[in-house]
Scaffold this active site. Structure first.
Site, PDB file in Angstrom:
ATOM      1  N   SER A  44      92.456 -36.474   7.943  1.00  0.00           N
ATOM      2  CA  SER A  44      93.781 -36.134   8.489  1.00  0.00           C
ATOM      3  C   SER A  44      93.699 -35.842   9.985  1.00  0.00           C
ATOM      4  CB  SER A  44      94.404 -34.956   7.737  1.00  0.00           C
ATOM      5  OG  SER A  44      93.729 -33.752   8.008  1.00  0.00           O
ATOM      6  N   ARG A  96      66.802 -36.291   8.771  1.00  0.00           N
ATOM      7  CA  ARG A  96      68.051 -36.118   9.508  1.00  0.00           C
ATOM      8  C   ARG A  96      67.983 -36.801  10.875  1.00  0.00           C
ATOM      9  NH1 ARG A  96      71.559 -32.257   7.482  1.00  0.00           N
ATOM     10  NH2 ARG A  96      70.668 -30.950   5.876  1.00  0.00           N
ATOM     11  N   MET A 121      80.507 -33.375   7.790  1.00  0.00           N
ATOM     12  CA  MET A 121      79.830 -32.321   7.040  1.00  0.00           C
ATOM     13  C   MET A 121      78.314 -32.551   7.027  1.00  0.00           C
ATOM     14  SD  MET A 121      82.549 -30.726   6.581  1.00  0.00           S
ATOM     15  CE  MET A 121      82.346 -29.383   5.419  1.00  0.00           C
ATOM     16  N   ARG A 122      77.783 -32.864   8.203  1.00  0.00           N
ATOM     17  CA  ARG A 122      76.338 -33.031   8.373  1.00  0.00           C
ATOM     18  C   ARG A 122      75.886 -32.140   9.513  1.00  0.00           C
ATOM     19  NH1 ARG A 122      74.366 -34.336   4.268  1.00  0.00           N
ATOM     20  NH2 ARG A 122      72.423 -34.875   5.316  1.00  0.00           N
ATOM     21  N   ASN A 138      83.565 -30.397  17.964  1.00  0.00           N
ATOM     22  CA  ASN A 138      83.706 -30.227  16.525  1.00  0.00           C
ATOM     23  C   ASN A 138      84.936 -29.365  16.263  1.00  0.00           C
ATOM     24  OD1 ASN A 138      82.870 -30.155  13.695  1.00  0.00           O
ATOM     25  ND2 ASN A 138      82.259 -28.023  14.064  1.00  0.00           N
ATOM     26  N   HIS A 140      86.621 -26.785  13.364  1.00  0.00           N
ATOM     27  CA  HIS A 140      86.187 -25.976  12.222  1.00  0.00           C
ATOM     28  C   HIS A 140      87.353 -25.104  11.764  1.00  0.00           C
ATOM     29  CE1 HIS A 140      83.342 -23.921   9.654  1.00  0.00           C
ATOM     30  NE2 HIS A 140      83.858 -22.775  10.057  1.00  0.00           N
ATOM     31  N   ASP A 176      78.273 -24.992  13.794  1.00  0.00           N
ATOM     32  CA  ASP A 176      79.545 -24.372  14.191  1.00  0.00           C
ATOM     33  C   ASP A 176      79.375 -23.318  15.288  1.00  0.00           C
ATOM     34  OD1 ASP A 176      80.915 -25.973  12.327  1.00  0.00           O
ATOM     35  OD2 ASP A 176      80.473 -24.563  10.726  1.00  0.00           O
TER      36      ASP A 176
END
Ligand code: GAR
Length: 219
Positions: A44, A96, A121-122, A138, A140, A176
């Site tokens: 979204s 990763r 979501m990594r 980002n 959050h 975050d």
């Protein structure tokens, strides 16, 4: 008992209402910034960005979307808008760093200038950060530094906070974390569920992510 904070909106109008969207840059100024979108799910926020560009409210262009879950709805939403969407399935990578290198290679090949993580979501590694130093943001769904990590909305409800919201920040190695660019606050009501609170937060996310991109494009 009805302990709904009836006067909350009037008490914190500046918090509840994020700043108005800036006017688009007049044509003739610097070219639109080239975005790479990283998303894992619904998309979204991607739609909010794409719609703002389509309505000429945002001087940017989306070079590509990268998603990591094969069934992520964001892929369909990108294809519907004629925007390239690439699956990089993290399950196919044992490290990763190697996954992030693949992501970075795609972003660079698409000449991306700014990386926009909207529901990515990594956990990112230094490999990706080094390719886009101070050029990754980002979003959050909490007022950071409260409630980083997964299930932020549920964390906020578990702490019975009365105000929650969302944050756009520059990306750093720690999840975050990073300098905060914009936040918007929303009231939390006693009857809220995670879904109802997240919906209220997302309405604000869709505004501040566009606002953040507007501002980074002007600097
Ligand atoms: C958003 O609420 C975003 O803040 C959150 O995922 C959702 C994605 O929604 N991100 C995180 O929790 C990152 N820690 P969307 O796919 O509809 O844009």
């Amino acid at each position: 008992m009805n302990n709904r904070p009836a006067d909350l909106s009037s008490a914190i109008p500046a918090l509840v209402s994020p700043p108005a969207l800036s006017a688009p840059r007049p044509s003739g100024e610097s070219p639109p910034i080239k975005l790479g979108i990283l998303a894992s799910g619904t998309g979204s926020n991607f739609v909010a960005i794409a719609d703002a560009i389509a309505h000429q409210q945002l001087a940017a262009q989306i070079q590509l979307v990268i998603y990591n879950n094969p069934d992520a709805p964001v892929a369909k939403r990108a294809h519907e808008r004629g925007i390239a969407a690439h699956l990089v399935n993290h399950r196919n990578f044992s490290q990763r760093e190697v996954f992030d290198q693949q992501v970075a290679d795609l972003l660079q090949a698409a000449e991306v200038e700014w990386v926009i993580m909207v529901g990515w979501m990594r956990r990112v590694t230094q490999v990706l950060i080094d390719v886009f130093p101070d050029r990754m943001i980002n979003i959050h769904p909490s007022l950071l530094p409260s409630f980083p990590g997964i299930r932020a909305v549920e964390q906020a409800l578990a702490h019975t906070v009365k105000i929650s919201g969302c944050t756009v920040h520059l990306v750093r190695l720690e999840v975050d974390s990073g300098p905060i660019l914009i936040q918007a606050a929303v009231p939390v009501y006693p009857e809220d569920t995670a879904a109802s609170l997240h919906a209220r937060i997302q309405a604000q996310e869709h505004q501040i992510i566009v606002q953040a991109i507007t501002e980074i494009g002007q600097n």
